[in-house]
Scaffold this motif. Structure first.
Motif, short mmCIF file in Angstrom:
data_model
loop_
_atom_site.label_atom_id
_atom_site.label_comp_id
_atom_site.label_asym_id
_atom_site.label_seq_id
_atom_site.Cartn_x
_atom_site.Cartn_y
_atom_site.Cartn_z
N PRO A 213 2.20 37.42 -14.34
CA PRO A 213 1.09 37.33 -13.38
C PRO A 213 0.61 35.89 -13.16
O PRO A 213 -0.54 35.54 -13.45
CB PRO A 213 0.00 38.19 -14.04
CG PRO A 213 0.25 38.04 -15.51
CD PRO A 213 1.76 37.97 -15.65
N VAL A 214 1.50 35.03 -12.67
CA VAL A 214 1.14 33.67 -12.30
C VAL A 214 1.74 33.39 -10.92
O VAL A 214 2.69 34.04 -10.51
CB VAL A 214 1.68 32.64 -13.33
CG1 VAL A 214 1.04 32.87 -14.70
CG2 VAL A 214 3.19 32.68 -13.43
N PRO A 215 1.19 32.42 -10.19
CA PRO A 215 1.76 32.09 -8.88
C PRO A 215 3.18 31.54 -9.02
O PRO A 215 3.57 31.08 -10.10
CB PRO A 215 0.80 31.02 -8.34
CG PRO A 215 -0.42 31.09 -9.19
CD PRO A 215 0.01 31.59 -10.52
N PRO A 216 3.97 31.57 -7.95
CA PRO A 216 5.31 30.99 -8.03
C PRO A 216 5.24 29.48 -8.19
O PRO A 216 4.41 28.82 -7.56
CB PRO A 216 5.94 31.38 -6.69
CG PRO A 216 4.79 31.66 -5.78
CD PRO A 216 3.69 32.19 -6.64
N PRO A 217 6.11 28.91 -9.03
CA PRO A 217 6.10 27.46 -9.22
C PRO A 217 7.03 26.77 -8.22
O PRO A 217 7.74 27.42 -7.45
CB PRO A 217 6.66 27.32 -10.64
CG PRO A 217 7.65 28.44 -10.73
CD PRO A 217 7.07 29.58 -9.93
N VAL A 218 7.04 25.45 -8.26
CA VAL A 218 8.09 24.67 -7.62
C VAL A 218 9.05 24.25 -8.73
O VAL A 218 8.69 24.21 -9.90
CB VAL A 218 7.52 23.45 -6.87
CG1 VAL A 218 6.73 23.89 -5.67
CG2 VAL A 218 6.66 22.59 -7.79
N TRP A 219 10.29 23.94 -8.33
CA TRP A 219 11.34 23.73 -9.33
C TRP A 219 11.89 22.31 -9.27
O TRP A 219 11.97 21.70 -8.21
CB TRP A 219 12.47 24.74 -9.12
CG TRP A 219 12.03 26.16 -9.34
CD1 TRP A 219 11.45 26.98 -8.42
CD2 TRP A 219 12.10 26.89 -10.56
NE1 TRP A 219 11.16 28.19 -8.99
CE2 TRP A 219 11.55 28.17 -10.30
CE3 TRP A 219 12.59 26.60 -11.84
CZ2 TRP A 219 11.47 29.16 -11.28
CZ3 TRP A 219 12.51 27.58 -12.82
CH2 TRP A 219 11.95 28.85 -12.54
N ASN A 220 12.29 21.83 -10.46
CA ASN A 220 12.99 20.54 -10.60
C ASN A 220 12.19 19.39 -9.99
O ASN A 220 12.57 18.83 -8.97
CB ASN A 220 14.38 20.61 -9.94
CG ASN A 220 15.26 21.65 -10.59
OD1 ASN A 220 15.25 21.82 -11.80
ND2 ASN A 220 16.04 22.36 -9.77
N VAL A 221 11.11 19.07 -10.63
CA VAL A 221 10.26 18.00 -10.11
C VAL A 221 10.04 16.93 -11.19
O VAL A 221 10.11 17.20 -12.39
CB VAL A 221 8.90 18.53 -9.63
CG1 VAL A 221 9.05 19.43 -8.42
CG2 VAL A 221 8.17 19.25 -10.74
N THR A 222 9.78 15.73 -10.71
CA THR A 222 9.41 14.62 -11.58
C THR A 222 7.90 14.46 -11.53
O THR A 222 7.31 14.48 -10.44
CB THR A 222 10.09 13.33 -11.12
OG1 THR A 222 11.50 13.46 -11.29
CG2 THR A 222 9.61 12.13 -11.93
N ILE A 223 7.30 14.31 -12.70
CA ILE A 223 5.84 14.16 -12.78
C ILE A 223 5.53 12.69 -13.00
O ILE A 223 6.10 12.04 -13.87
CB ILE A 223 5.26 15.00 -13.93
CG1 ILE A 223 5.77 16.45 -13.84
CG2 ILE A 223 3.72 14.96 -13.88
CD1 ILE A 223 5.50 17.12 -12.53
N CYS A 224 4.62 12.16 -12.18
CA CYS A 224 4.21 10.76 -12.27
C CYS A 224 2.70 10.68 -12.49
O CYS A 224 1.96 11.63 -12.20
CB CYS A 224 4.57 10.00 -11.00
SG CYS A 224 6.34 10.00 -10.63
N ASP A 225 2.26 9.55 -12.99
CA ASP A 225 0.82 9.35 -13.12
C ASP A 225 0.24 8.95 -11.77
O ASP A 225 0.95 8.88 -10.77
CB ASP A 225 0.51 8.33 -14.22
CG ASP A 225 1.07 6.94 -13.92
OD1 ASP A 225 1.41 6.68 -12.74
OD2 ASP A 225 1.15 6.13 -14.85
N SER A 226 -1.06 8.67 -11.75
CA SER A 226 -1.73 8.39 -10.48
C SER A 226 -1.22 7.11 -9.83
O SER A 226 -1.36 6.92 -8.63
CB SER A 226 -3.24 8.31 -10.70
OG SER A 226 -3.55 7.30 -11.66
N ALA A 227 -0.61 6.22 -10.64
CA ALA A 227 -0.06 4.98 -10.10
C ALA A 227 1.39 5.14 -9.67
O ALA A 227 2.02 4.17 -9.22
CB ALA A 227 -0.17 3.87 -11.15
N GLY A 228 1.97 6.35 -9.82
CA GLY A 228 3.34 6.59 -9.42
C GLY A 228 4.37 6.29 -10.48
O GLY A 228 5.58 6.32 -10.20
N ARG A 229 3.91 6.02 -11.73
CA ARG A 229 4.86 5.76 -12.82
C ARG A 229 5.39 7.07 -13.37
O ARG A 229 4.63 8.01 -13.60
CB ARG A 229 4.19 4.95 -13.93
CG ARG A 229 3.83 3.52 -13.54
CD ARG A 229 3.26 2.77 -14.73
NE ARG A 229 1.98 3.32 -15.13
CZ ARG A 229 0.79 2.83 -14.74
NH1 ARG A 229 0.76 1.79 -13.91
NH2 ARG A 229 -0.33 3.38 -15.16
#
Length: 313
Positions: A213-229
């Motif tokens: 019971p959770v919304p569908p996610p997006v797949w295969n993503v890169t996570i960056c900080d607020s500065a784009g690192r």
């Protein structure tokens, strides 16, 4: 003498109650004359295949065609190809004919919307809504052997792996075990695809999420900080709560390089790690972990991170 006709004279499946056989109708007390009269042009019934009757004069649905094909093909027949993959959850464009596997010694001809394919390897069926379908690897290879477009062939061979129905290794095993005619392009494409291990794991994960019971996610993503690192890569991502799901590779058989996820947790991202063995063998516990993690992530203040399409380190 007037013969009475039951509303459902010979049905053993509520979903297929409008399709039956002449033999069953006769056993229910109807004469061959009455059956033939009702199947004449303009009559209330129609003959779909030799010996198979639709108790309506409407155009048959695909489900009715599938049931008619199995009645016509006889015992041990199994539906393969497009219809088998659709029945097991893969969205495909419908095929013109129903591909039915029958024992090699059976003498029966294809008719109308059926293609009867004789084989010495009729598989153990996967039964869906009372109909017997070929397992995903067999259905895929049966369909792939007749695909001439390289791009469509590649997509077809990837789909059952993407949906977690079989692995690339199972597809190769099926090609090796079956008729070699028409398999050269299939073999070459499977070699170019490699193990598809990550694709398979994500396919299993997608299947598991259908009951969470959770919304569908997006797949295969890169996570960056607020500065784009760049902070790290996750397999599944719920951006609204900054929750990531990482499908940890098996320690001895992964193509992935080892990576540290400390930057993600340090930035406040909630992570759920799942190994291949738990994904298949302990799905209920994994579902509970994801549900609990989503709730916990929703309660805290969302960290200032952003998700991008996967990029190189």
């Amino acid at each position: 003498m007037t013969e009475t006709i039951s509303a459902t004279p010979a049905c053993d499946s509520t979903s297929g109650e409008d399709v039956t056989t002449s033999m069953r109708l006769r056993r229910a007390g109807l004469s061959q004359h009455v059956i033939s009269s009702r199947c004449r042009p303009g009559g209330p019934w129609r003959r779909l295949l030799p010996g198979v009757i639709l108790l309506s004069n409407r155009e048959p649905s695909r489900d009715q065609q599938l049931r008619a094909a199995i009645y016509h093909a006889g015992p041990d027949a199994v539906i393969s190809g497009t219809d088998a993959l659709q029945a097991q959850g893969i969205p495909l464009s419908p095929s013109r004919r129903v591909h039915v596997l029958i024992p090699i010694g059976r003498r029966i001809a294809s008719h109308e919307f059926t293609w009867l394919d004789r084989t010495s390897r009729v598989p153990e069926p996967v039964v869906v809504d009372g109909l017997p379908f070929a397992p995903p690897a067999r259905a895929t290879v049966d369909l792939a052997r007749h695909e001439t477009d390289p791009d469509r062939l590649r997509r077809l061979l990837t789909l059952p792996v993407y949906y977690g129905l079989c692995s690339a290794e199972q597809l190769r095993d099926e090609v090796d075990a079956g008729n070699q005619r028409g398999t050269a392009a299939v073999r070459q494409t499977l070699r170019s695809l490699g193990s598809l291990r990550d694709t398979y794991q994500q396919g299993v994960a997608r299947e598991l999420l259908g009951g969470v019971p959770v919304p569908p996610p997006v797949w295969n993503v890169t996570i960056c900080d607020s500065a784009g690192r760049r902070l790290g890569v996750v397999d599944a991502w719920w951006d609204e709560v900054a929750l990531g799901w990482i499908l940890d590779p098996a320690p001895t058989c992964s193509d992935r390089p080892a990576t540290s996820h400390l930057p993600l947790t340090g930035a406040g991202v909630v992570l759920v790690h799942t190994t291949p063995s738990r994904l298949r063998g302990d799905a209920m516990a994994v579902a509970r972990e994801l549900t609990s993690a989503f709730a916990a992530a929703a309660r805290r203040r969302r960290p200032r991170v952003q998700a991008l399409k996967e990029v190189a380190a």
